[in-house]
Design an enzyme around this catalytic site. Structure first.
Site, mmCIF file in Angstrom:
data_model
loop_
_atom_site.group_PDB
_atom_site.id
_atom_site.type_symbol
_atom_site.label_atom_id
_atom_site.label_comp_id
_atom_site.label_asym_id
_atom_site.label_seq_id
_atom_site.Cartn_x
_atom_site.Cartn_y
_atom_site.Cartn_z
ATOM 1 N N ASP A 84 0.786 -1.245 0.000
ATOM 2 C CA ASP A 84 0.000 0.000 0.000
ATOM 3 C C ASP A 84 0.812 1.286 0.000
ATOM 4 O OD1 ASP A 84 -1.924 -1.905 0.215
ATOM 5 O OD2 ASP A 84 -2.869 -1.117 2.024
ATOM 6 N N LYS A 95 -6.970 -5.137 -3.233
ATOM 7 C CA LYS A 95 -7.780 -5.587 -2.094
ATOM 8 C C LYS A 95 -8.825 -4.539 -1.735
ATOM 9 C CE LYS A 95 -4.272 -3.917 1.041
ATOM 10 N NZ LYS A 95 -5.109 -2.916 1.717
ATOM 11 N N CYS A 138 -3.560 -5.523 13.573
ATOM 12 C CA CYS A 138 -4.345 -5.849 14.740
ATOM 13 C C CYS A 138 -3.740 -7.004 15.501
ATOM 14 C CB CYS A 138 -5.763 -6.190 14.335
ATOM 15 S SG CYS A 138 -6.593 -4.765 13.696
#
Ligand SMILES: [Ca+2]
Ligand SMILES: [Ca+2]
Length: 483
Positions: free
Chosen positions: A202, A324, A369
């Site tokens: 990204d 994505k 996460c």
């Protein structure tokens, strides 16, 4: 006997000496098989549409255009191969094992000297010449194996014992030739000769200077700073495969705050009037499925400037883009799931197709996460991308596509290139690092990558990770056989 795939490097001239789940009941010494090797191979077989003759256990190439056929097909083929293997004469297999594989199953370099094959390696480290490796002999082997430019790494005895135990399948305290042959094929060979992919995550305008610029997040890190180290790696390191991931949302994406009116809010939503919902608020959409959703500024809209890779990022001609977040109705968490089942399948397939053993991760954002995903036993965490925090998304892409009794279990060795990443919060970044290390990934700096990819810097942590994966696959395979 050979499996042909028509693709040179992966072609599994498998000699079936590294296939999972077979035990010689006539001998006290179980024969080890490397399931992952065949899994990768079988995917490749499926992708090139091979036919399998279950009588002869030979697989031949067939000209076709079904490259990219489904992984279920691969699983079916896997079953066929398994069946074929069980018909194979044990003696032949043993002979192959003892000869060691001359074929380079995964790597790109020829192995030489005493590493050349299982037999030579055994002779080299079998100090008392009893045709077995005891723990001390195995430790000496590890000392030669885990080096950085010839200098041995210090390895804790506990780690060595863990690894030794994994390969000492009948727990008699020594590795017999059969056990060692699995150790050689499934482990040593891959350590000496890794096949490496880098995933550049990204590095897109919106995360650097656009609507979700990293520098506006709590850690105030500048996403543009990853470009130089990433370019340096891409220029200097001979990765086997380069992937670029891109957040790639349709304009009506559920996560955009200004789309809150497009879907009905559920009675349970903390905000009931969509006109009151602002960016970074959490709402609950009615669904189905019921969807808790944090609302983000519009970002990485397909084909927009914000979704483009940053201008200065080096894009290699054979680099592959992984898109994505393309499903309009999935938030980041579901997109994770969705990614895992659909878009990540592409990535899984590609990593498998190229026989990747090591995945290098860099880019934005470094946090992910913690716990929520990485602690899931069955989830062979690999690539993390972006998902949520105060004002950035942090998504985790896990390779969970393969589950079930014959699941393909892809436990890649994962290397996090620390100075080629930037994150959102310092807490998140630190927790990420800790979590990676707990899960046997390693953190490295850009300048260390070249030697690792070329196999002259061989890390014990990654050796342990690979051994644990071999054990995990063996256990799964054992369960499968019982069922
Ligand atoms: Ca010995
Ligand atoms: Ca043994």
């Amino acid at each position: 006997m050979f499996l042909y795939t028509g693709k040179s490097r992966l072609a599994i001239s498998a000699q079936f000496n590294s296939i999972g789940g077979f035990t010689d009941s006539a001998s006290s010494c179980p024969i080890g098989w490397d399931l992952s090797f065949v899994q990768i191979s079988v995917i490749n077989c499926a992708a090139t549409a091979t036919n399998i003759n279950t009588d002869s256990a030979e697989v031949g190439p067939e000209s076709n255009d079904s490259v990219g056929s489904s992984l279920e097909a691969a699983a079916v083929e896997m079953e066929s191969v398994s069946k074929a293997i069980s018909d194979v004469q044990l003696d032949n297999i043993m002979e192959n094992n003892l000869n060691g594989s001359q074929e380079n199953s995964t790597g790109k370099n020829e192995l030489s000297g005493f590493w050349k094959n299982a037999n030579e390696t055994m002779q080299k480290f079998d100090a008392n010449k009893d045709q077995h490796l005891d723990f001390a002999e195995f430790s000496a082997l590890c000392e030669a194996l885990f080096v950085n430019n010839g200098k041995a790494y210090t390895i804790e005895e506990k780690t060595l014992r863990t690894i030794f135990k994994i390969f000492d399948q009948n727990s008699n305290g020594v590795l017999c030739m059969y056990e060692f042959t699995e150790c050689y094929n499934a482990w040593i060979k891959k350590i000496l000769n890794p096949v490496s992919a880098i995933v550049v995550i990204d590095v897109q305008n919106d995360f650097i200077s656009g609507s979700l610029a990293l520098k506006n997040s709590p850690a105030h890190q500048d996403g543009a700073e990853v470009v130089e180290p990433i370019n340096r790696m891409l220029e200097n390191v001979a990765f086997d495969k380069v992937f670029y991931s891109l957040d790639w949302h349709p304009t009506n994406h559920i996560s955009f705050a200004d789309n809150v009116n497009l879907r009905k809010l559920d009675k349970s939503s903390p905000i009931q009037d969509p006109n009151e919902a602002k960016e970074f608020d959490v709402v609950v959409f009615e669904g189905p499925p019921l969807m808790e959703q944090k609302l983000w500024p519009r970002h990485c809209v397909q084909k927009s400037w914000g979704a483009q890779l940053q201008d200065d990022l080096k894009v290699l001609p054979d680099g592959q883009m992984i898109y994505k977040g393309t499903n309009p109705d999935r938030d980041s968490y579901s997109a994770l799931f969705d990614n895992a089942k659909t878009s990540s399948t592409d990535l899984v397939g590609l990593l498998s197709e190229f026989g990747i053993t090591d995945v290098y991760v860099c880019g934005l954002a470094a946090d992910f996460c913690v716990g929520k995903f990485m602690s899931v036993e069955t989830c062979h965490n690999v690539l993390f991308i972006v998902k949520k925090n105060k004002n950035l998304t942090l998504v985790l892409l896990t390779l969970t596509g393969f589950t079930g009794k014959d699941a393909l279990d892809l436990g890649y060795r994962t290397i996090f290139v620390e100075d080629a990443t930037r994150g959102i919060t310092m807490e998140g970044i630190n927790a990420t690092h800790e979590n990676l290390i707990e899960n046997h990934a390693i953190l490295v700096q850009t300048d260390e990558v070249k030697d690792m990819v070329s196999g002259v810097d061989r890390r014990p942590e990654l050796g342990l990770k690979l051994a644990l994966e071999i054990e995990k696959k063996r256990l799964q395979n054992g369960k499968t056989e019982k069922n």
